[in-house]
Write an enzyme that holds these catalytic residues in place. Sequence first.
Site, mmCIF file in Angstrom:
data_model
loop_
_atom_site.group_PDB
_atom_site.id
_atom_site.type_symbol
_atom_site.label_atom_id
_atom_site.label_comp_id
_atom_site.label_asym_id
_atom_site.label_seq_id
_atom_site.Cartn_x
_atom_site.Cartn_y
_atom_site.Cartn_z
ATOM 1 N N LYS A 145 0.220 4.265 -0.083
ATOM 2 C CA LYS A 145 -0.342 5.486 0.531
ATOM 3 C C LYS A 145 -0.147 6.649 -0.462
ATOM 4 O O LYS A 145 -0.254 6.435 -1.656
ATOM 5 C CB LYS A 145 0.295 5.776 1.890
ATOM 6 C CG LYS A 145 0.342 4.546 2.783
ATOM 7 C CD LYS A 145 0.783 4.879 4.162
ATOM 8 C CE LYS A 145 1.035 3.599 4.941
ATOM 9 N NZ LYS A 145 0.641 3.683 6.322
ATOM 10 N N SER A 151 3.989 -1.992 10.148
ATOM 11 C CA SER A 151 5.453 -1.921 10.235
ATOM 12 C C SER A 151 6.140 -3.212 9.810
ATOM 13 O O SER A 151 7.136 -3.630 10.421
ATOM 14 C CB SER A 151 5.898 -1.504 11.644
ATOM 15 O OG SER A 151 5.424 -0.205 11.925
ATOM 16 N N GLU A 184 -6.052 4.690 8.083
ATOM 17 C CA GLU A 184 -5.966 6.130 7.795
ATOM 18 C C GLU A 184 -7.293 6.645 7.246
ATOM 19 O O GLU A 184 -7.675 7.783 7.470
ATOM 20 C CB GLU A 184 -4.799 6.398 6.833
ATOM 21 C CG GLU A 184 -3.463 6.291 7.569
ATOM 22 C CD GLU A 184 -2.325 5.703 6.772
ATOM 23 O OE1 GLU A 184 -2.348 5.762 5.527
ATOM 24 O OE2 GLU A 184 -1.394 5.151 7.404
ATOM 25 N N GLY A 230 2.931 2.411 10.530
ATOM 26 C CA GLY A 230 3.834 3.534 10.296
ATOM 27 C C GLY A 230 4.579 3.974 11.548
ATOM 28 O O GLY A 230 5.188 5.037 11.576
ATOM 29 N N HIS A 234 -8.970 1.099 5.438
ATOM 30 C CA HIS A 234 -7.622 1.286 5.988
ATOM 31 C C HIS A 234 -7.705 2.238 7.186
ATOM 32 O O HIS A 234 -8.520 3.146 7.214
ATOM 33 C CB HIS A 234 -6.697 1.858 4.912
ATOM 34 C CG HIS A 234 -5.267 1.893 5.360
ATOM 35 N ND1 HIS A 234 -4.767 2.917 6.127
ATOM 36 C CD2 HIS A 234 -4.261 1.002 5.192
ATOM 37 C CE1 HIS A 234 -3.497 2.650 6.394
ATOM 38 N NE2 HIS A 234 -3.163 1.504 5.841
ATOM 39 N N ASN A 266 0.871 -1.179 0.000
ATOM 40 C CA ASN A 266 0.000 0.000 0.000
ATOM 41 C C ASN A 266 0.906 1.226 0.000
ATOM 42 O O ASN A 266 1.511 1.549 1.017
ATOM 43 C CB ASN A 266 -0.881 -0.030 1.266
ATOM 44 C CG ASN A 266 -1.612 1.287 1.464
ATOM 45 O OD1 ASN A 266 -1.850 2.034 0.517
ATOM 46 N ND2 ASN A 266 -1.955 1.584 2.716
ATOM 47 N N GLY A 319 5.049 1.503 4.352
ATOM 48 C CA GLY A 319 6.344 2.141 4.083
ATOM 49 C C GLY A 319 7.342 1.285 3.327
ATOM 50 O O GLY A 319 8.001 1.756 2.399
ATOM 51 N N GLU A 367 -4.767 -5.001 10.891
ATOM 52 C CA GLU A 367 -3.729 -3.980 11.016
ATOM 53 C C GLU A 367 -3.932 -3.207 12.316
ATOM 54 O O GLU A 367 -4.735 -2.261 12.350
ATOM 55 C CB GLU A 367 -3.803 -3.008 9.835
ATOM 56 C CG GLU A 367 -3.565 -3.644 8.483
ATOM 57 C CD GLU A 367 -2.970 -2.655 7.517
ATOM 58 O OE1 GLU A 367 -1.914 -2.971 6.961
ATOM 59 O OE2 GLU A 367 -3.529 -1.564 7.330
HETATM 60 C C1 PEP Z 1 -0.320 0.159 5.822
HETATM 61 O O1 PEP Z 1 -0.281 1.251 5.277
HETATM 62 O O2 PEP Z 1 -1.259 -0.601 5.600
HETATM 63 C C2 PEP Z 1 0.763 -0.206 6.730
HETATM 64 C C3 PEP Z 1 0.701 -1.339 7.375
HETATM 65 O O3 PEP Z 1 1.797 0.690 6.858
HETATM 66 P P1 PEP Z 1 3.272 0.389 7.462
HETATM 67 O O4 PEP Z 1 3.736 -0.901 6.880
HETATM 68 O O5 PEP Z 1 4.087 1.559 7.012
HETATM 69 O O6 PEP Z 1 3.110 0.310 8.941
#
Ligand code: PEP
Length: 269
Positions: free
Chosen positions: A13, A231, A114, A191, A112, A11, A253, A185
């Site tokens: 973002k 992460s 966010e 993040g 998600h 993803n 990320g 998640e």
């Molecule tokens: C995500 O955006 O779904 C995510 C898990 O981000 P990150 O891996 O950066 O924590």
Amino acid sequence: MTVRTKIIAGNWKMNNGIAETGEFFTKLETWFGADEIGKKAAAAVRSGKIEIVVAPVLTSIATAVASAKKGCKDLVGISAQNAYFEKKGAFTGEVSLGMLEEAGCKYVILGHSERRHVFGESDELLQKKLAAALVSKLLPIFCVGELLSERESGKTNDVLKKQLNRAWLDTDGDLLAEKLAIAYEPVWAIGTGKTASSDDAQNACAFIRELIAETFGINAAEKIRILYGGSVKAENSAGILEQNDIDGLLIGGASVEAESFAKIITAAL
Ligand code: PEP
């Protein structure tokens, strides 16, 4: 025992514009074609062992679709990061599932954290989005997860239950079994550099699978893929992927650069 194809989904973002998207896919194309591990990854996709998915920003979708088809020979499926449930109309700034399909997307990420916590998407809105996605041609990757305060007060399972029970209200179990993937998640791990331990991730994913079994039966529970996200990096992905109820990864990320994404794909081989 049902064997579920693992999904490794990136993803992006709000990262990787058109030029960077082109560069990402050029690197991935070289990896698939010239690197020994990359060739193994390509073979794993072709044999149905893994599915590789990338979710770019809207403006990069056309480039990603074209590059995934030509250079990467359909080894990567393209996902949208969000969609609206209506087909068309006066919904400024939104995009429909049908439009994403026409643009070449195969998947759509919904719910998600966010979208939920930065843009205020509610369980009610997400129910409508999931219902629309299930009858579209796109495969939904539906995200759920608890806040740190909810985990610390022992409410993780309650939160997952509430989010999922609302999302799949009035949904047909067969359709769900055929199309849905769920991403667990934990919000506090997204993040932040904090990853849930493999055991915590497994426990939450096992809870989700039990909830599916109670609600829709064993067949649906055995078919639906449950991913972990939060992460994820090359170093921690193998340990997470070896858990019984974890069928893949949703990576933020570490998916933006082709090199680190390829290392995570490697962990799934
Ligand atoms: C995500 O955006 O779904 C995510 C898990 O981000 P990150 O891996 O950066 O924590």
